[in-house]
Design a protein around this motif. Structure first.
Motif, PDB file in Angstrom:
ATOM      1  N   GLY A  59       0.806  -1.217   0.000  1.00 28.53           N
ATOM      2  CA  GLY A  59       0.000   0.000   0.000  1.00 28.53           C
ATOM      3  C   GLY A  59       0.833   1.259   0.000  1.00 28.53           C
ATOM      4  N   ALA A  60       1.933   1.270   0.764  1.00 31.96           N
ATOM      5  CA  ALA A  60       2.800   2.446   0.808  1.00 31.96           C
ATOM      6  C   ALA A  60       3.426   2.705  -0.561  1.00 31.96           C
ATOM      7  N   TYR A  61       3.854   1.633  -1.225  1.00 27.23           N
ATOM      8  CA  TYR A  61       4.506   1.810  -2.529  1.00 27.23           C
ATOM      9  C   TYR A  61       3.519   2.269  -3.594  1.00 27.23           C
ATOM     10  N   MET A  62       2.252   1.842  -3.483  1.00 29.58           N
ATOM     11  CA  MET A  62       1.261   2.180  -4.503  1.00 29.58           C
ATOM     12  C   MET A  62       0.432   3.413  -4.145  1.00 29.58           C
ATOM     13  N   ALA A  63       0.698   4.028  -2.990  1.00 33.73           N
ATOM     14  CA  ALA A  63      -0.121   5.149  -2.521  1.00 33.73           C
ATOM     15  C   ALA A  63      -0.106   6.299  -3.518  1.00 33.73           C
ATOM     16  N   ALA A  64      -1.292   6.808  -3.835  1.00 34.92           N
ATOM     17  CA  ALA A  64      -1.403   7.922  -4.781  1.00 34.92           C
ATOM     18  C   ALA A  64      -1.352   9.272  -4.079  1.00 34.92           C
ATOM     19  N   GLN A  65      -1.597   9.297  -2.783  1.00 37.41           N
ATOM     20  CA  GLN A  65      -1.589  10.529  -2.009  1.00 37.41           C
ATOM     21  C   GLN A  65      -0.781  10.311  -0.725  1.00 37.41           C
ATOM     22  N   PRO A  66      -0.170  11.369  -0.186  1.00 33.77           N
ATOM     23  CA  PRO A  66       0.611  11.205   1.049  1.00 33.77           C
ATOM     24  C   PRO A  66      -0.190  10.645   2.209  1.00 33.77           C
ATOM     25  N   TRP A  67      -1.484  11.026   2.307  1.00 36.88           N
ATOM     26  CA  TRP A  67      -2.259  10.527   3.440  1.00 36.88           C
ATOM     27  C   TRP A  67      -2.505   9.025   3.327  1.00 36.88           C
ATOM     28  N   LEU A  68      -2.544   8.506   2.098  1.00 36.95           N
ATOM     29  CA  LEU A  68      -2.646   7.055   1.913  1.00 36.95           C
ATOM     30  C   LEU A  68      -1.344   6.367   2.330  1.00 36.95           C
ATOM     31  N   PHE A  69      -0.229   7.033   2.078  1.00 32.90           N
ATOM     32  CA  PHE A  69       1.065   6.529   2.531  1.00 32.90           C
ATOM     33  C   PHE A  69       1.094   6.438   4.058  1.00 32.90           C
ATOM     34  N   VAL A  70       0.610   7.489   4.723  1.00 30.88           N
ATOM     35  CA  VAL A  70       0.566   7.496   6.186  1.00 30.88           C
ATOM     36  C   VAL A  70      -0.314   6.362   6.707  1.00 30.88           C
ATOM     37  N   ALA A  71      -1.466   6.152   6.076  1.00 32.28           N
ATOM     38  CA  ALA A  71      -2.358   5.069   6.486  1.00 32.28           C
ATOM     39  C   ALA A  71      -1.677   3.714   6.337  1.00 32.28           C
ATOM     40  N   ALA A  72      -0.914   3.540   5.255  1.00 30.87           N
ATOM     41  CA  ALA A  72      -0.213   2.270   5.043  1.00 30.87           C
ATOM     42  C   ALA A  72       0.858   2.051   6.106  1.00 30.87           C
ATOM     43  N   VAL A  73       1.578   3.104   6.468  1.00 33.15           N
ATOM     44  CA  VAL A  73       2.601   2.978   7.509  1.00 33.15           C
ATOM     45  C   VAL A  73       1.950   2.660   8.854  1.00 33.15           C
ATOM     46  N   MET A  74       0.787   3.219   9.120  1.00 38.52           N
ATOM     47  CA  MET A  74       0.062   2.892  10.351  1.00 38.52           C
ATOM     48  C   MET A  74      -0.354   1.425  10.371  1.00 38.52           C
TER      49      MET A  74
END
Length: 399
Positions: free
Chosen positions: A299-314
């Protein structure tokens, strides 16, 4: 064996382990600006930060064996005292460097010496605390005891950077004086609260090689794979978020910091709200945690927005909250009472080994091809999830 892991003892071990992690994790925020202001090069700052893992690779097993021979409380109190003095000394050295009383190479050597002493101390507290928790908890409650120490690690990882940022307003060296003061409290608490437990006696003379076979070897390999995969990917996430979203360094640091704080919070939530209340099989926890961890990196690698990246790291913090205590519990239950110190030292050394190898390797791979460390890391994590044997093997008696 009846459960003697009381609330006072649990709180004392939690505090001691947490302060050790705070003493290390605070460096990630405060040391780079300190180093640059003193005049240290980036590689010199990196050497000061990395000496911790190198020293703990050797001191973890030695301290675990020492706790078998000399007693858990003695090793924990001694390690806490060393760590406290080293943190305070680090503050004095920083002040001396900022005032130009000492400069250049001398500052780096003194800072490295201070961190070496800290690593010896922290390398004693962690396996000593794990072994004492195993001594005092019944087998059916071992997972809960190990989850408490995992929560202490996560809490320390969360408080370290935030406390460094907060107290640095009083001066760049101030965080070290404050953290060192709390470490002294851990010394006093350990001395007056922790019990004296019996050690393994003659059976404790067995070496580390004796333990590294069968289930212990497989669980250790699973831990190494899982930690190498995680440490490797985490070490390049800061570069990735900047490159992937086209952010400047400041914005990338904010999003990365938000993700790390969220991951630590989710990790603590798992320890307290889920593992602390529900009885779960360690293998089931490893399976759930591995799936969540792999999904988080995809999910982090495919995240289209920074907030999606944050959610994946969580989500990653959520997954690791299951896997880490499950692996610790599996190791503890794989040996008897006489070997709990050594098995805790082995666990500490495994983590140190992963910390030494994975970040450098992933940084090189990322420079060659950005997706490669993600692919390698996910494969290692998935491999770690299947290495633990499916069948339950009997542990040594008195575990």
């Amino acid at each position: 064996m009846p459960d003697r892991f009381t609330g006072r003892i649990a709180a004392t071990l939690f505090f001691a382990v947490m302060i050790m992690v705070v003493g290390q994790s605070c460096l990630f925020v405060i040391l780079p600006p300190i180093g640059r202001q003193i005049g240290l090069a980036e590689y010199q700052i990196g050497m000061v930060m990395s000496v911790h893992g190198l020293v703990m690779l050797f001191t973890g097993p030695l301290s675990g064996a020492a706790s078998d021979a000399w007693g858990r409380r003695r090793v924990i109190v001694f390690g806490s005292a060393l760590a406290a003095l080293s943190i305070l000394a680090f503050g004095f050295i920083v002040d001396a460097g900022l005032s130009a009383a000492i400069t250049g190479f001398t500052v780096m050597l003194l800072l490295m010496a201070s961190r070496t002493v800290f690593a010896v101390g922290a390398g004693a507290v962690t396996p000593g605390a794990m072994a004492l928790a195993a001594d005092l908890s019944a087998r059916e409650n071992r997972l809960k005891a190990m989850s408490l120490l995992a929560a202490a690690t996560s809490t320390g990882a969360m408080l370290g950077p935030s406390s460094a940022a907060f107290f640095s307003g009083l001066g760049l060296a101030a965080p070290f004086y404050v953290i060192g003061g709390f470490a002294l409290l851990a010394v006093a608490a350990g001395r007056f609260v922790l019990p004296v437990t019996r050690t393994g006696g003659a059976r404790a003379a067995r070496g580390m090689i004796h333990l590294l076979k069968g289930r212990v070897l497989r669980v250790s390999l699973a831990s190494l794979c899982f930690m190498c995969g995680n440490f490797g990917i985490f070490s390049v996430l800061g570069f990735f978020v900047q490159d992937h979203f086209g952010l400047d360094a400041s914005a990338a640091a904010r999003w990365m910091g938000l993700g790390l704080m969220g991951a630590a919070g989710m990790n603590v939530l798992v320890q307290w709200a889920i593992i602390g209340r529900w009885r779960m099989n360690p293998r089931a926890m490893i399976a759930v945690g591995t799936i969540c961890t792999v999904a988080s990196y995809v999910g982090a690698y495919m995240a289209a927005q920074p907030w999606l990246f944050v959610a994946a790291v969580m989500l990653n913090g959520f997954g690791q909250g299951f896997v880490n205590p499950a692996l610790q519990t599996a190791l503890s239950l794989s040996v008897g009472a006489a070997d709990q110190g050594r098995i805790a030292g082995l666990s500490t050394a495994t983590q140190a080994m992963a910390f030494l190898v994975a970040p450098v390797s992933s940084a090189v791979l990322y420079g060659l091809n950005a997706p490669t460390p993600f692919i390698v890391g996910v494969i290692l994590i998935a491999l770690g999830g299947v290495v633990v044997p499916a069948r339950r093997e009997p542990a040594t008696s008195e575990a």
